[in-house]
Scaffold this active site. Sequence first.
Site, short mmCIF file in Angstrom:
data_model
loop_
_atom_site.label_atom_id
_atom_site.label_comp_id
_atom_site.label_asym_id
_atom_site.label_seq_id
_atom_site.Cartn_x
_atom_site.Cartn_y
_atom_site.Cartn_z
N ASP A 32 0.65 -1.08 -0.02
CA ASP A 32 -0.07 -0.14 -0.05
C ASP A 32 0.95 1.37 0.10
O ASP A 32 2.02 1.27 0.39
CB ASP A 32 -1.08 -0.05 1.17
CG ASP A 32 -2.18 0.85 1.16
OD1 ASP A 32 -2.44 1.18 -0.01
OD2 ASP A 32 -2.95 1.27 2.05
N ASN A 80 -11.01 -3.03 -5.02
CA ASN A 80 -10.20 -1.93 -5.73
C ASN A 80 -11.02 -1.82 -7.30
O ASN A 80 -10.66 -0.70 -7.87
CB ASN A 80 -8.75 -2.60 -6.17
CG ASN A 80 -7.88 -2.11 -4.78
OD1 ASN A 80 -7.11 -3.19 -4.70
ND2 ASN A 80 -8.11 -1.22 -4.25
C1 IPE Z 1 -5.42 -2.65 0.13
O1 IPE Z 1 -5.01 -1.40 -0.19
C2 IPE Z 1 -5.45 -3.44 -1.24
C3 IPE Z 1 -4.08 -3.54 -1.90
C4 IPE Z 1 -2.96 -2.81 -1.42
C5 IPE Z 1 -3.84 -4.26 -3.12
P1 IPE Z 1 -6.20 -0.39 -0.23
O2 IPE Z 1 -5.53 1.00 -0.61
O3 IPE Z 1 -7.18 -0.78 -1.56
O4 IPE Z 1 -7.02 -0.47 0.79
P2 IPE Z 1 -7.71 0.75 1.85
O5 IPE Z 1 -9.08 1.12 0.86
O6 IPE Z 1 -6.81 1.67 2.28
O7 IPE Z 1 -8.36 -0.18 3.05
C1 IPE Z 2 -1.82 0.14 -3.44
O1 IPE Z 2 -1.30 1.73 -3.28
C2 IPE Z 2 -1.82 -0.47 -4.83
C3 IPE Z 2 -3.23 -0.82 -4.95
C4 IPE Z 2 -4.21 -0.90 -4.00
C5 IPE Z 2 -3.34 -1.45 -6.28
P1 IPE Z 2 -2.58 2.58 -3.39
O2 IPE Z 2 -3.02 2.95 -4.59
O3 IPE Z 2 -3.77 2.17 -2.54
O4 IPE Z 2 -1.94 3.90 -2.73
P2 IPE Z 2 -2.53 4.90 -1.61
O5 IPE Z 2 -3.22 4.01 -0.52
O6 IPE Z 2 -3.63 5.69 -2.34
O7 IPE Z 2 -1.35 5.74 -1.39
MG MG Z 3 -4.18 2.30 -0.43
#
Ligand code: IPE
Ligand code: IPE
Ligand code: MG
Length: 255
Positions: A32, A80
């Site tokens: 993340d 997602n």
């Molecule tokens: C969790 O991260 C899913 C992945 C890293 C693939 P998210 O960014 O989707 O999770 P939330 O929304 O912060 O809980």
């Molecule tokens: C994790 O990074 C990757 C996926 C969930 C695909 P994020 O895209 O959630 O990054 P933040 O949380 O917005 O910084």
């Molecule tokens: Mg995220």
Amino acid sequence: MFNFFKKPKPIHKDSSALDMDRIPKHIGIIMDGNGRWAKGRNLPRTMGHKAGVETIRKILKECNRLGVRYLTLYAFSTENWKRPKDEVSALMTLLVEYLKNELKELHENNVVVNYVGNIARLPEAAQRALSDAKEMTKDNTGVQMNLALNYGGREEIVRGVRDIAEAVHSGAIKVEDITEESFKDYLYTKGQPDPELIIRPSGELRLSNFLLYQSAYSELWFSSINWPDFSEDHLRGAIADYQKRDRRFGGVKSE
Ligand code: IPE
Ligand code: IPE
Ligand code: MG
């Protein structure tokens, strides 16, 4: 004979010194913080995802070096899909490119490529790239990388319950055969040990639907670092912390 004079454990001044006999067999990582990493640099979110791929490369190598058997990388959750269409398609393109560009190197590094999640909803090119990579690397003996794609812990459990219901209905198994252990055979991680350690960078303190059944007794390790900045040292630090934890599994402290 029982040894009353147990040798004291060596005290490592360097917190990253690891007990190589107690490396977790299975590590899960919620990758993340790509978006925030990019935002901090005035870059589009996609650039954060690209930078995140570089981190995968480094961490996989380190896991291989340390002898980790399974590395489950949360790459795309069942939630997602809510993201803007452009971002979802950029992520899917990145996945296909990653598998195509890296397959040779992954294979040379002895990595077993696998996936967990309901990949039927992914674009066909991604499904094909995944099955090609899985097929090519299936006999490798290094770390197994489980890419969690369209993965959700609840989806996995409900799917398992449905499969079990069908197996009971068809007479293949009896209701009494359903146990905490046998249920694991109905999960995407069938045959793999539960993750001893789950790592989440980016500062969020939640599981976001990751490995819900398997994480019952996982040690959790959080860091405010964003995934593109996550390094081999952070991984080693997480493992060093894990090795200091007293895992009681509901019992009493082991002396
Ligand atoms: C969790 O991260 C899913 C992945 C890293 C693939 P998210 O960014 O989707 O999770 P939330 O929304 O912060 O809980
Ligand atoms: C994790 O990074 C990757 C996926 C969930 C695909 P994020 O895209 O959630 O990054 P933040 O949380 O917005 O910084
Ligand atoms: Mg995220």
